[in-house]
Design a protein around this motif. Structure first.
Motif, PDB file in Angstrom:
ATOM      1  N   VAL A  32       0.878  -1.085  -0.050  1.00 61.57           N
ATOM      2  CA  VAL A  32      -0.055   0.218   0.173  1.00 61.57           C
ATOM      3  C   VAL A  32       0.856   1.428  -0.037  1.00 61.57           C
TER       4      VAL A  32
ATOM      5  N   ARG B 234      -0.381   4.394  -5.071  1.00 66.30           N
ATOM      6  CA  ARG B 234      -1.105   3.906  -5.488  1.00 66.30           C
ATOM      7  C   ARG B 234      -2.024   4.383  -5.680  1.00 66.30           C
TER       8      ARG B 234
ATOM      9  N   ASP C 295      -8.554   1.595  -4.866  1.00 65.22           N
ATOM     10  CA  ASP C 295      -7.520   1.672  -3.092  1.00 65.22           C
ATOM     11  C   ASP C 295      -7.524  -0.330  -3.109  1.00 65.22           C
ATOM     12  N   PHE C 296      -7.387  -0.163  -1.970  1.00 69.51           N
ATOM     13  CA  PHE C 296      -6.503  -1.272  -1.972  1.00 69.51           C
ATOM     14  C   PHE C 296      -7.672  -1.962   0.000  1.00 69.51           C
ATOM     15  N   THR C 297      -7.857  -3.246   0.674  1.00 62.84           N
ATOM     16  CA  THR C 297      -8.245  -4.077   1.176  1.00 62.84           C
ATOM     17  C   THR C 297      -7.785  -3.477   2.234  1.00 62.84           C
TER      18      THR C 297
ATOM     19  N   THR D 285      -4.491  -4.076   5.086  1.00 67.63           N
ATOM     20  CA  THR D 285      -3.654  -5.405   4.665  1.00 67.63           C
ATOM     21  C   THR D 285      -3.469  -6.534   5.166  1.00 67.63           C
TER      22      THR D 285
ATOM     23  N   TYR E  70       0.926  -5.486   2.794  1.00 68.78           N
ATOM     24  CA  TYR E  70       0.835  -5.117   1.522  1.00 68.78           C
ATOM     25  C   TYR E  70      -0.954  -5.572   1.192  1.00 68.78           C
ATOM     26  N   ALA E  71      -1.490  -4.939   0.527  1.00 66.87           N
ATOM     27  CA  ALA E  71      -3.179  -5.254   0.484  1.00 66.87           C
ATOM     28  C   ALA E  71      -3.304  -5.808  -1.108  1.00 66.87           C
TER      29      ALA E  71
ATOM     30  N   ALA F 222      -5.313  -4.885  -4.395  1.00 68.04           N
ATOM     31  CA  ALA F 222      -5.983  -3.766  -4.425  1.00 68.04           C
ATOM     32  C   ALA F 222      -7.083  -4.073  -5.798  1.00 68.04           C
TER      33      ALA F 222
END
Ligand code: ARG
Length: 264
Positions: A116, A120, A125-127, A129, A226-227, A229
Motif C-alpha cells: 500500500v 497507488r 483502493d486497497f483492502t 492489509t 501488503y493489501a 488492490a
C-alpha cells in the motif's frame, strides 16, 4: 500463460493466530504441493468469477510450479473466493500492468504482494492489509563493502520494474537497473554486473536460497504492508473482501497458508 485455478481442498487450521496483520515469517520458504484435484469445469452451479491479476515472479507469494501458479497470495485469494462463493481465476501479467488492468476492468482485483503506497492509492483502493513485509538487500556473497542500507548510496541497484524497491532505490542512487523479474536482478548480482538488489524480504530469501553467490543483508531497507488492490470507488468489493479477510485471519487460515510457504 493464463491459468485456470480451482479451489483447493479445505486446509487444516494448524496454528492459532491473533487478529491483525500476519507477519510473513522470517526464514526459508518451503513449497508444499498444493492439492489441485479438480482440473476443468464440471461445476453445476454458475458462480460469479473474481479475476485476480498477479505477477507470478514472486516466490513464495506467487510463482509457477510447473504449469500452475501457486503461492501465499494465490491460496489466500482462493480462500477469499470460497468465502464469497466466487470462482477465482488468476491472470499472470507484468507487475506494472496490474493496476492498469484493474482500472480498465480487465481484472477485478490485484493480489501480488502489493504494498500500500500513497501513489497507488491515487489509482486504486486497497483492502485491509494481510501481510507485513520489508524491502531487503541482496548482494554478492563476496561483497564486503555493502553491509547496510547506508552503503547503497550511489551503487548500481537492481529492482523489479514498478515495485516499491524501484521507488526506494531511486532515493539513494541514480544507477537503478530495472528488470521484468526479480530473478533476473538476482542473477545480475550473482554475475557481478550490479552491486545489489532491493526486493521484498521473503522473495530475497527465496532467490538467494540455493545460490551461494548471493547473500541477503540482515538489516531491512524499509517496512511495508501488503493489501489487495481494487478498482477505485468499488467500496462494495473492498468491504466484501475485508469481511472475508477478517474471517480468514480469525480462524487461522491466513496464518496457516503463510506457515505452509514460510518456515518460521
Ligand atoms: N511489494 C512490492 C510492491 O508492491 C513488490 C511486489 C511485487 N510483486 C510481484 N508479484 N511481482 O511494489
Amino acid at each position: 500463460m493464463k491459468k485456470y485455478l480451482k479451489s483447493i481442498a479445505a486446509m487444516a487450521v494448524i496454528s492459532v493466530m491473533a487478529l491483525g496483520i500476519a507477519g510473513c515469517g522470517s526464514s526459508d520458504s518451503k513449497t508444499d504441493e498444493s492439492s489441485n484435484a479438480n482440473t476443468e469445469g464440471t461445476t453445476t452451479e454458475e458462480k460469479d468469477t473474481l479475476v485476480v491479476a498477479t505477477n507470478a515472479e514472486f516466490p513464495p507469494y506467487e510463482y509457477y510450479e510447473g504449469q500452475e501458479i501457486v503461492g501465499i497470495d494465490v491460496e489466500i485469494m482462493k480462500a477469499v473466493g470460497e468465502k464469497l462463493g466466487m470462482e477465482v481465476t488468476i491472470e499472470d501479467m507484468a507487475f506494472d500492468s496490474i493496476i492498469p488492468a484493474i482500472q480498465s476492468g480487465k481484472a477485478d482485483i490485484g493480489a501480488a504482494g502489493m504494498t500500500v503506497t500513497e501513489d497507488r492509492l491515487a489509482n486504486v483502493d486497497f483492502t485491509d492489509t494481510y501481510c507485513h513485509a520489508s524491502q531487503a538487500i541482496i548482494v554478492n556473497a563476496s561483497n564486503e563493502e555493502i553491509k547496510t542500507a547506508d552503503d547503497l548510496t550511489g551503487k548500481t541497484i537492481g529492482v523489479q520494474l514498478g515495485t516499491t524497491g524501484d521507488m526506494y532505490a531511486g532515493d539513494v542512487t541514480e544507477n537503478v537497473e530495472r528488470y521484468n523479474k526479480g530473478f533476473e536482478a538476482a542473477m545480475a548480482v550473482a554475475q557481478g554486473k550490479i552491486d545489489a538488489v532491493v526486493i521484498d524480504d521473503q522473495v530475497a530469501k527465496s532467490l538467494a536460497e540455493g545460490n551461494d553467490q548471493l547473500k541477503v543483508l540482515d538489516e531491512p531497507f524499509t517496512e511495508e504492508d501488503y493489501a489487495i488492490a481494487v478498482k477505485k470507488g468499488n467500496t462494495e468489493l473492498v468491504e466484501k473482501i475485508n469481511g472475508a479477510l477478517t474471517e480468514l485471519k480469525e480462524d487461522g487460515t491466513i496464518q496457516s497458508i503463510i506457515d505452509k510457504y514460510i518456515a518460521e
